[in-house]
Enzyme design. Structure first.
Site, mmCIF file in Angstrom:
data_model
loop_
_atom_site.group_PDB
_atom_site.id
_atom_site.type_symbol
_atom_site.label_atom_id
_atom_site.label_comp_id
_atom_site.label_asym_id
_atom_site.label_seq_id
_atom_site.Cartn_x
_atom_site.Cartn_y
_atom_site.Cartn_z
ATOM 1 N N HIS A 103 8.406 -7.731 0.622
ATOM 2 C CA HIS A 103 7.071 -7.895 1.204
ATOM 3 C C HIS A 103 6.314 -9.084 0.633
ATOM 4 O O HIS A 103 5.091 -9.146 0.719
ATOM 5 C CB HIS A 103 6.266 -6.602 1.023
ATOM 6 C CG HIS A 103 6.821 -5.439 1.795
ATOM 7 N ND1 HIS A 103 6.459 -4.134 1.570
ATOM 8 C CD2 HIS A 103 7.727 -5.405 2.805
ATOM 9 C CE1 HIS A 103 7.118 -3.336 2.412
ATOM 10 N NE2 HIS A 103 7.906 -4.082 3.163
ATOM 11 N N GLY A 172 9.335 5.646 -6.565
ATOM 12 C CA GLY A 172 7.924 5.413 -6.273
ATOM 13 C C GLY A 172 7.618 4.802 -4.925
ATOM 14 O O GLY A 172 6.689 4.008 -4.814
HETATM 15 P P1 NAD Z 1 2.890 3.997 -1.079
HETATM 16 O O1 NAD Z 1 1.505 3.767 -1.598
HETATM 17 O O2 NAD Z 1 3.082 4.300 0.330
HETATM 18 O O3 NAD Z 1 3.550 5.200 -1.890
HETATM 19 C C1 NAD Z 1 3.508 5.285 -3.268
HETATM 20 C C2 NAD Z 1 4.471 6.377 -3.701
HETATM 21 O O4 NAD Z 1 4.493 6.387 -5.120
HETATM 22 C C3 NAD Z 1 4.090 7.788 -3.245
HETATM 23 O O5 NAD Z 1 5.206 8.397 -2.650
HETATM 24 C C4 NAD Z 1 3.716 8.486 -4.557
HETATM 25 O O6 NAD Z 1 4.070 9.855 -4.541
HETATM 26 C C5 NAD Z 1 4.542 7.719 -5.553
HETATM 27 N N1 NAD Z 1 4.037 7.735 -6.924
HETATM 28 C C6 NAD Z 1 2.770 7.883 -7.365
HETATM 29 N N2 NAD Z 1 2.723 7.811 -8.706
HETATM 30 C C7 NAD Z 1 3.997 7.620 -9.127
HETATM 31 C C8 NAD Z 1 4.601 7.470 -10.407
HETATM 32 N N3 NAD Z 1 3.891 7.501 -11.530
HETATM 33 N N4 NAD Z 1 5.939 7.265 -10.467
HETATM 34 C C9 NAD Z 1 6.686 7.237 -9.327
HETATM 35 N N5 NAD Z 1 6.169 7.380 -8.104
HETATM 36 C C10 NAD Z 1 4.833 7.568 -8.000
HETATM 37 O O7 NAD Z 1 3.723 2.746 -1.537
HETATM 38 P P2 NAD Z 1 5.018 2.061 -0.901
HETATM 39 O O8 NAD Z 1 5.988 3.092 -0.482
HETATM 40 O O9 NAD Z 1 5.427 1.016 -1.867
HETATM 41 O O10 NAD Z 1 4.506 1.337 0.435
HETATM 42 C C11 NAD Z 1 3.271 0.731 0.481
HETATM 43 C C12 NAD Z 1 3.229 -0.734 0.876
HETATM 44 O O11 NAD Z 1 2.086 -1.294 0.243
HETATM 45 C C13 NAD Z 1 4.356 -1.561 0.431
HETATM 46 O O12 NAD Z 1 4.713 -2.281 1.531
HETATM 47 C C14 NAD Z 1 3.838 -2.526 -0.640
HETATM 48 O O13 NAD Z 1 4.171 -3.855 -0.285
HETATM 49 C C15 NAD Z 1 2.367 -2.414 -0.586
HETATM 50 N N6 NAD Z 1 1.718 -2.195 -1.895
HETATM 51 C C16 NAD Z 1 2.136 -2.897 -2.992
HETATM 52 C C17 NAD Z 1 1.551 -2.659 -4.238
HETATM 53 C C18 NAD Z 1 2.030 -3.437 -5.448
HETATM 54 O O14 NAD Z 1 2.608 -4.503 -5.300
HETATM 55 N N7 NAD Z 1 1.855 -2.893 -6.654
HETATM 56 C C19 NAD Z 1 0.524 -1.723 -4.374
HETATM 57 C C20 NAD Z 1 0.113 -1.026 -3.203
HETATM 58 C C21 NAD Z 1 0.739 -1.269 -2.001
#
Ligand code: NAD
Ligand code: ZN
Length: 227
Positions: A103, A172
Site C-alpha cells: 500500500h 494484525g
Molecule cells: P485494520 O485496521 O483493518 O485491522 C487491524 C487488525 O489488527 C484488527 O484485526 C485487530 O484485531 C488487529 N490488532 C489490534 N491490535 C493488535 C495487536 N496488538 N497485535 C496484533 N493484531 C492486532 O488494518 P489492516 O488490516 O492493516 O487494513 C487497514 C488498511 O489501512 C491497510 O490497507 C493499511 O495500509 C492502512 N493502515 C496502515 C497503518 C500503518 O501503516 N501503521 C495504520 C492504519 C491503517
C-alpha cells in the site's frame, strides 16, 4: 523452509500507531475511510495533507515494536520475507531489508501530474498542499487509497511468495481489504501452514491451521519454536 509474513496495522498498534478500524482510529470529525480516497484529495487536498501530517508526526515519534524487531531478527537468520499493508516504514526501521509494501509508503510523495516520486521525511510538511519542484503539480502521499489499484510489481511478488511459502504468518490484519486479504488463501491452497496472530477473529481464522488470539509480540513469542 520459506516463511512468509503478511502484516497489517495491528503490528504497528503495538508501536502506538492507531489502526483504521479500531475505535482509536478517528481523527477530528473525519473518518479515515473518507480521507484516504482520490475524491477527498480532489475535493480538499489541504485537509487530506493535514491528516497525513498528523499521521507522519505520530509515526515519526513511534518506535518499532518488539514484534517488528523479532521479524527483522528472523529475516537475518532464516528464509523469511515480509509483505506489509502498512505504510509506516516501521519494519525497515526495525532492520528488515526486503519488505514488500503493498500500500505504498507514507514517507514518499508523488506528483499527480508528472508522477515523479521521492522520499520526503520532513515533519510537518509546510505550505500545504505541497507542490512538485519539477512541474508545479500537486504532490500527494505515495500510498494506495481506497478504490485505487495496488502497485503491480509488488502485488505479483506478493502472490508469488505466498504461493511458495511453507509457513504463512498473518499478523494484525483484519483481512478485509482485497487483494491483500487473499494472500493467506493463496498460501493455504499452495500447501502452506497458515498461522494467524490477532486478538480478534478474522475471515482468515476458520482456514488457519493455528490461530493465536493474542497481540503481535506475545503471539510471535509463542510460535517462535514452531518456525
Ligand atoms: P485494520 O485496521 O483493518 O485491522 C487491524 C487488525 O489488527 C484488527 O484485526 C485487530 O484485531 C488487529 N490488532 C489490534 N491490535 C493488535 C495487536 N496488538 N497485535 C496484533 N493484531 C492486532 O488494518 P489492516 O488490516 O492493516 O487494513 C487497514 C488498511 O489501512 C491497510 O490497507 C493499511 O495500509 C492502512 N493502515 C496502515 C497503518 C500503518 O501503516 N501503521 C495504520 C492504519 C491503517
Ligand atoms: Zn510534477
Amino acid at each position: 523452509m520459506r516463511i512468509v509474513v503478511l502484516t497489517g496495522a495491528g503490528i504497528s498498534a503495538e508501536s502506538g500507531v492507531p489502526t483504521f478500524r479500531g475505535k482509536e482510529g478517528l481523527w477530528r470529525k473525519y473518518d479515515p475511510r473518507d480521507l484516504a480516497t482520490p475524491e477527498a484529495f480532489r475535493r480538499d487536498p489541504k485537509v487530506v495533507w493535514e491528516w497525513y501530517n498528523w499521521r507522519r508526526e505520530m509515526i515519526a515519534k513511534a518506535q518499532p515494536s518488539e514484534a517488528h524487531r523479532i521479524l527483522a531478527e528472523l529475516e537475518r537468520r532464516r528464509d523469511l520475507r515480509i509483505i506489509t499493508q502498512n505504510v509506516d516504514g516501521l519494519h525497515q526501521r526495525a532492520g528488515s531489508k526486503k519488505v514488500i509494501e503493498l500500500h505504498g509508503n507514507i514517507w514518499r510523495v508523488r506528483c499527480v501530474i508528472c508522477r515523479v516520486r521521492y522520499y520526503d521525511e520532513r515533519v510537518p510538511l509546510e505550505d500545504l498542499p505541497p507542490k512538485c519542484k519539477e512541474c508545479g503539480g500537486l504532490l500527494r502521499p505515495d500510498v494506495v487509497w481506497f478504490g485505487e489499484t495496488l502497485p503491480q510489481e509488488e502485488l505479483e511478488e506478493a502472490y508469488r511468495l505466498s504461493s511458495e511459502a511453507d509457513i504463512f504468518l498473518v499478523i494484525g490484519t483484519s483481512a478485509q481489504v482485497y487483494p491483500a486479504a487473499e494472500l493467506p488463501f493463496v498460501a493455504k491452497r499452495s500447501g502452506a501452514r497458515v498461522i494467524e496472530i490477532n486478538p480478534e477473529e478474522t475471515p482468515v481464522t476458520p482456514y488457519a491451521d493455528l490461530s493465536i488470539r493474542k497481540g503481535a509480540t506475545e503471539g510471535l513469542r509463542e510460535v517462535l519454536d514452531q518456525l
